[in-house]
Each structure stands twice: as structure tokens, then as C-alpha cells.
Motif scaffolding. Structure first.
Motif, PDB file in Angstrom:
ATOM      1  N   ASP A   1       1.274  -1.353  -0.038  1.00  0.00           N
ATOM      2  CA  ASP A   1       0.162   0.300   0.268  1.00  0.00           C
ATOM      3  C   ASP A   1       0.885   1.097   0.328  1.00  0.00           C
ATOM      4  N   LEU A   2       2.153   0.973   0.506  1.00  0.00           N
ATOM      5  CA  LEU A   2       3.067   2.246   0.838  1.00  0.00           C
ATOM      6  C   LEU A   2       3.619   2.649  -0.699  1.00  0.00           C
ATOM      7  N   ARG A   3       3.816   1.730  -0.964  1.00  0.00           N
ATOM      8  CA  ARG A   3       4.465   1.721  -2.926  1.00  0.00           C
ATOM      9  C   ARG A   3       3.259   2.232  -3.577  1.00  0.00           C
ATOM     10  N   GLU A   4       2.414   2.027  -3.870  1.00  0.00           N
ATOM     11  CA  GLU A   4       1.340   2.099  -4.313  1.00  0.00           C
ATOM     12  C   GLU A   4       1.116   3.982  -4.669  1.00  0.00           C
ATOM     13  N   ARG A   5       0.688   4.183  -2.525  1.00  0.00           N
ATOM     14  CA  ARG A   5       1.073   6.360  -2.307  1.00  0.00           C
ATOM     15  C   ARG A   5       2.145   6.656  -2.928  1.00  0.00           C
ATOM     16  N   ILE A   6       2.724   5.501  -3.491  1.00  0.00           N
ATOM     17  CA  ILE A   6       4.112   6.724  -3.142  1.00  0.00           C
ATOM     18  C   ILE A   6       4.112   6.870  -5.404  1.00  0.00           C
ATOM     19  N   ALA A   7       3.659   5.709  -5.610  1.00  0.00           N
ATOM     20  CA  ALA A   7       4.104   5.584  -7.349  1.00  0.00           C
ATOM     21  C   ALA A   7       2.622   6.645  -7.986  1.00  0.00           C
ATOM     22  N   ALA A   8       1.734   6.497  -6.921  1.00  0.00           N
ATOM     23  CA  ALA A   8       0.603   7.607  -7.529  1.00  0.00           C
ATOM     24  C   ALA A   8       1.474   8.956  -6.978  1.00  0.00           C
ATOM     25  N   ALA A   9       1.350   9.428  -6.256  1.00  0.00           N
ATOM     26  CA  ALA A   9       2.272  10.620  -5.714  1.00  0.00           C
ATOM     27  C   ALA A   9       3.084  10.985  -7.027  1.00  0.00           C
ATOM     28  N   ALA A  10       4.331  10.395  -7.446  1.00  0.00           N
ATOM     29  CA  ALA A  10       5.406   9.849  -7.813  1.00  0.00           C
ATOM     30  C   ALA A  10       5.197  10.711  -9.087  1.00  0.00           C
ATOM     31  N   ARG A  11       3.721   9.811  -9.990  1.00  0.00           N
ATOM     32  CA  ARG A  11       3.274   9.652 -11.714  1.00  0.00           C
ATOM     33  C   ARG A  11       2.828  11.631 -11.346  1.00  0.00           C
ATOM     34  N   ALA A  12       1.826  11.290 -10.717  1.00  0.00           N
ATOM     35  CA  ALA A  12       1.121  12.797 -10.924  1.00  0.00           C
ATOM     36  C   ALA A  12       2.259  14.246 -10.062  1.00  0.00           C
ATOM     37  N   GLU A  13       3.169  13.853  -9.589  1.00  0.00           N
ATOM     38  CA  GLU A  13       4.665  15.010  -9.930  1.00  0.00           C
ATOM     39  C   GLU A  13       5.300  15.114 -11.029  1.00  0.00           C
ATOM     40  N   VAL A  14       5.275  13.962 -12.107  1.00  0.00           N
ATOM     41  CA  VAL A  14       5.279  14.143 -13.020  1.00  0.00           C
ATOM     42  C   VAL A  14       4.956  14.662 -14.715  1.00  0.00           C
ATOM     43  N   GLU A  15       3.585  14.246 -14.244  1.00  0.00           N
ATOM     44  CA  GLU A  15       2.740  14.891 -15.333  1.00  0.00           C
ATOM     45  C   GLU A  15       2.390  16.204 -14.672  1.00  0.00           C
ATOM     46  N   ARG A  16       2.543  16.854 -13.745  1.00  0.00           N
ATOM     47  CA  ARG A  16       2.511  18.487 -13.666  1.00  0.00           C
ATOM     48  C   ARG A  16       3.587  18.787 -13.780  1.00  0.00           C
ATOM     49  N   ARG A  17       5.313  18.349 -13.005  1.00  0.00           N
ATOM     50  CA  ARG A  17       6.231  19.153 -13.759  1.00  0.00           C
ATOM     51  C   ARG A  17       6.406  19.081 -14.879  1.00  0.00           C
ATOM     52  N   TYR A  18       7.215  17.066 -15.915  1.00  0.00           N
ATOM     53  CA  TYR A  18       7.715  17.220 -16.624  1.00  0.00           C
ATOM     54  C   TYR A  18       7.479  16.402 -17.654  1.00  0.00           C
ATOM     55  N   ALA A  19       6.044  16.700 -17.521  1.00  0.00           N
ATOM     56  CA  ALA A  19       5.642  15.800 -18.913  1.00  0.00           C
ATOM     57  C   ALA A  19       5.783  16.385 -20.485  1.00  0.00           C
ATOM     58  N   LEU A  20       6.286  15.899 -21.173  1.00  0.00           N
ATOM     59  CA  LEU A  20       6.852  16.438 -22.823  1.00  0.00           C
ATOM     60  C   LEU A  20       5.684  17.216 -23.034  1.00  0.00           C
ATOM     61  N   THR A  21       4.972  17.301 -23.294  1.00  0.00           N
ATOM     62  CA  THR A  21       3.647  17.772 -23.628  1.00  0.00           C
ATOM     63  C   THR A  21       4.062  19.433 -23.188  1.00  0.00           C
ATOM     64  N   ARG A  22       4.151  19.329 -22.167  1.00  0.00           N
ATOM     65  CA  ARG A  22       4.456  20.467 -21.330  1.00  0.00           C
ATOM     66  C   ARG A  22       5.703  21.558 -22.142  1.00  0.00           C
ATOM     67  N   ILE A  23       7.034  20.698 -21.750  1.00  0.00           N
ATOM     68  CA  ILE A  23       8.440  21.006 -21.770  1.00  0.00           C
ATOM     69  C   ILE A  23       8.457  20.847 -23.754  1.00  0.00           C
ATOM     70  N   GLY A  24       7.578  20.376 -24.536  1.00  0.00           N
ATOM     71  CA  GLY A  24       8.538  20.109 -25.687  1.00  0.00           C
ATOM     72  C   GLY A  24       7.746  21.507 -26.194  1.00  0.00           C
ATOM     73  N   PRO A  25       6.998  22.411 -26.340  1.00  0.00           N
ATOM     74  CA  PRO A  25       6.509  23.333 -26.351  1.00  0.00           C
ATOM     75  C   PRO A  25       7.693  24.641 -26.189  1.00  0.00           C
ATOM     76  N   GLN A  26       8.523  24.716 -25.039  1.00  0.00           N
ATOM     77  CA  GLN A  26       9.477  25.497 -24.484  1.00  0.00           C
ATOM     78  C   GLN A  26      10.025  25.552 -25.391  1.00  0.00           C
ATOM     79  N   PHE A  27      11.231  23.607 -25.505  1.00  0.00           N
ATOM     80  CA  PHE A  27      11.937  23.773 -26.627  1.00  0.00           C
ATOM     81  C   PHE A  27      11.940  24.158 -27.794  1.00  0.00           C
ATOM     82  N   VAL A  28      11.129  24.832 -28.013  1.00  0.00           N
ATOM     83  CA  VAL A  28      11.180  25.259 -29.970  1.00  0.00           C
ATOM     84  C   VAL A  28      10.833  26.593 -29.151  1.00  0.00           C
TER      85      VAL A  28
END
Length: 362
Positions: free
Chosen positions: A322-349
Motif C-alpha cells: 500500500d505504501l508503494r502504491e501511494r508513493i507511485a501514484a503521487a510520483a506519477r502525478a508529480e511528473v504529470e504536473r512538472r515534467y510532461a513532454l506535452t508541456r516541455i516540448g513547446p518550451q524547447f521550440v
């Protein structure tokens, strides 16, 4: 607008894939022309991390240097030159100086502490020709330095570079989240990387031995290495392949990122940990450098420093799905918020256009 990308590796090389190749569809969408010329061919890249075969390696390297130098004759047709690491692996920054003299806008992208010389994994002879000062010279020769984290950015500024931080993006369509964590017959600790960094698993050898004594169901899967062995640790080695990488990640219950406690580690940009996070795998990482910014300890991953902390943190996660699952869900959400390619790709251009326009005005 036409851009020349001079990368170190072909698309299979992680740093080139993450820092250049994954953004190319965004250039296509923006109508920007480009050419990518990797220093290493695919054949050379497949050979470089294998021990021995020095004559074949030398022949590949000589051809790579000649092919790269040939770009000097063609560089005038480009509006921007993007260097993913140095143009040439050894010697003074000759090509970077040539681009400067010809007033071609140039970006230097780096995501490792290249100014700290690390011994070669397979060829100590090459170490004789390495120089950290070369990277510092390049900072002052280019129009823009893109650094993988703030510490690298600040080192570039100290040596006269016009630098900014540009974080690595994660393609969340590719790195789908793994199935929810459950306690099964086995628990798999996973490490994904290259032969040059596999040696850092030695830093946690004793904690891994202790954990294997406590938990008979424990396994270690190493993807992309091949050298780490231990009679007291059940180890499975798998070659890294682009086609199977996501499946290998989804087989991990816990991802490992050990690093030495030294300045070189401050130059790391968290790529291994961020990929675990994107795939829904809780990451346990050495608490140094960018990892301290990437991970909220106990929420989106676990940060540790010494062998006792490694053993304790991994023990908690092994026992508690359960602890692994809670951390995994929060980690995925953090990447979606800060590091998603759809967000950073236009910045690169936008960065490419900005630097090219700045150079054009000059």
C-alpha cells in the motif's frame, strides 16, 4: 528556420534521446527544419561499452571525428546549431570556436558535470586526453547554455556562460503507469541504466545482502548493465532495449538510484528517478543534488544517504505494498504536473526560436 543538432549518441543513447530526439516532433509541428548528426553511429554505440576490441573502437572513433569535422563545411546553411554535449570528445573546442567566428547562433546543452573528469569504464588510455577546462571554455563560446539542473546552470554562469535550466521531459504516453502494486510471490528491486553507472550498485551491496537474508522473496533486476553479481543476491540481468524498456520498468516493484556523495552527483539531472516515477515505480534514491528537488521524501519517493537508511527504507517498501502504491501514484502525478513532454516540448521550440533570433539580430 533550419537547425543542426550535433548529438553525442544515436537515439538509443539516453541523454541524446531525452535532450534532443524526443522533441523533434514538436519541431515538425512548428515547421522548423532540422538535421541530426550523432557523433557515434549506431554500430559505434553498440560497441563502445564492451570491453576490449580497441582497434575496432579506434576505427569507429576516427571515422566519427572526420564525419563531425565535415559539418564545418556545411554549417553556414543553418540558422542555429545545437550541441548536445561537446562537438568532439577530446581536445580543445575547435568546432565551437569555428561556429563563434562564423557568428552562427549556438546552444550548448549538458546534463552532467562534464567539467569533472571521471575515469573511463573500459579505456583508461583515453583519460590522458580528457580536460574539464574544455567544458568551461565552451560556456563562453556559445550563445546559450541549457543545463539539466540549477547547480549545472550556476557552474556555467561562473565561467561566463549565458545559462538557464532546462529540465528533462518524460513522454507519459510512452511511459504508461504500471499496474497497482500488490504483494506477490516475489518483490523485485530494479535498476535501469548503462554499464558506465552500474558500478554504483556496489554502494548498496551490503544493504542488499542484508535485505535478501530477511526477505527470501526479494530479487534484483538490472536492465542495461551486466557486470553486477553477488552470490548472496539473486540478480537477473536484462539488456536495455527501447522496445522492451517499459515492460522492464513495469516489472519493478521498487526503483533504485544510488549515487556517490560527491560533486559529480550534484550534476546529475534525476533522469533515472524521474523515469521510475513516470512509470509508477516508487524510487529510492541517494539524497544529493537534483534528487532533493525532484523528490519529496516519503511522498513522491524516498531519499536516503547511508547504508542503514537504504536498508530501512527498502525494508518498509518491501513489506508494505500500500505504501508503494501511494508513493507511485503521487510520483506519477508529480511528473504529470512538472515534467510532461506535452508541456516541455513547446518550451524547447520557443528556446530555439529565441536564440536563433537573438543571433540573427546580432
Amino acid at each position: 528556420m533550419n537547425v543542426l543538432f550535433l548529438t553525442k549518441y544515436p537515439a538509443d543513447g539516453a541523454s541524446s534521446r531525452y535532450r534532443v530526439y524526443q522533441y523533434l516532433p514538436y519541431l515538425d509541428a512548428a515547421g522548423i527544419g532540422y538535421r541530426v548528426q550523432p557523433f557515434m553511429s549506431e554500430a559505434m554505440y553498440a560497441l563502445v561499452n564492451r570491453p576490449g576490441r580497441r582497434l575496432r573502437k579506434a576505427a569507429h572513433a576516427a571515422f566519427a571525428v572526420l564525419r563531425r569535422l565535415a559539418e564545418l563545411a556545411r554549417c553556414g546553411r543553418y540558422d542555429l546549431i545545437y550541441l548536445q554535449r561537446e562537438c568532439l570528445p577530446l581536445g580543445p573546442p575547435l568546432m565551437e570556436r569555428a561556429f563563434r567566428r562564423r557568428r552562427i547562433p549556438t546552444i550548448f546543452d549538458y546534463d552532467d558535470a562534464l567539467f569533472i573528469v571521471k575515469p573511463s569504464t573500459h579505456n583508461s588510455f583515453v583519460d590522458t586526453f580528457k580536460s574539464g577546462a574544455r567544458t568551461q571554455q565552451i560556456f563562453g563560446l556559445v550563445d546559450c547554455v541549457l543545463a539539466g539542473n540549477d547547480w549545472l546552470r550556476d557552474r556555467a554562469i561562473e565561467h561566463g556562460g549565458a545559462a538557464r535550466t532546462f529540465h528533462v521531459a518524460e513522454d507519459l504516453d510512452r511511459y504508461a503507469r504500471r499496474a497497482p502494486h500488490r504483494n506477490g510471490a516475489t518483490v523485485t528491486l530494479g535498476w535501469l541504466g548503462s554499464p558506465s553507472t552500474e558500478k554504483y550498485l556496489d554502494l548498496i551491496r551490503e544493504p542488499l545482502r542484508a535485505l535478501c537474508r530477511r526477505y527470501p522473496q526479494l530479487r534484483l533486476r538490472v536492465v542495461g548493465g551486466g557486470a553486477f553479481t553477488d552470490a548472496r543476491i539473486p540478480v537477473e540481468h536484462r539488456p536495455w532495449r527501447y522496445a522492451s524498456e517499459v515492460d522492464d520498468l513495469h516489472a519493478f516493484d521498487i526503483g533504485l538510484m544510488p549515487l556517490p556523495l560527491e560533486d559529480w552527483s550534484r550534476g546529475k539531472s534525476g533522469g533515472k528517478a524521474r523515469t521510475y516515477m513516470a512509470a509508477g515505480v516508487p524510487a529510492v534514491c541517494t539524497g544529493i543534488g537534483f534528487n532533493l528537488e525532484l523528490i519529496r521524501d516519503g511522498e513522491t519517493g524516498v531519499l536516503v544517504r547511508d547504508p542503514g537508511e537504504w536498508e530501512a527504507a527498502l525494508g518498509r517498501l518491501i513489506e508494505n505494498a500500500d505504501l508503494r502504491e501511494r508513493i507511485a501514484a503521487a510520483a506519477r502525478a508529480e511528473v504529470e504536473r512538472r515534467y510532461a513532454l506535452t508541456r516541455i516540448g513547446p518550451q524547447f521550440v520557443d528556446i530555439l526560436r529565441e536564440v536563433a533570433a537573438r543571433g540573427s539580430r546580432a
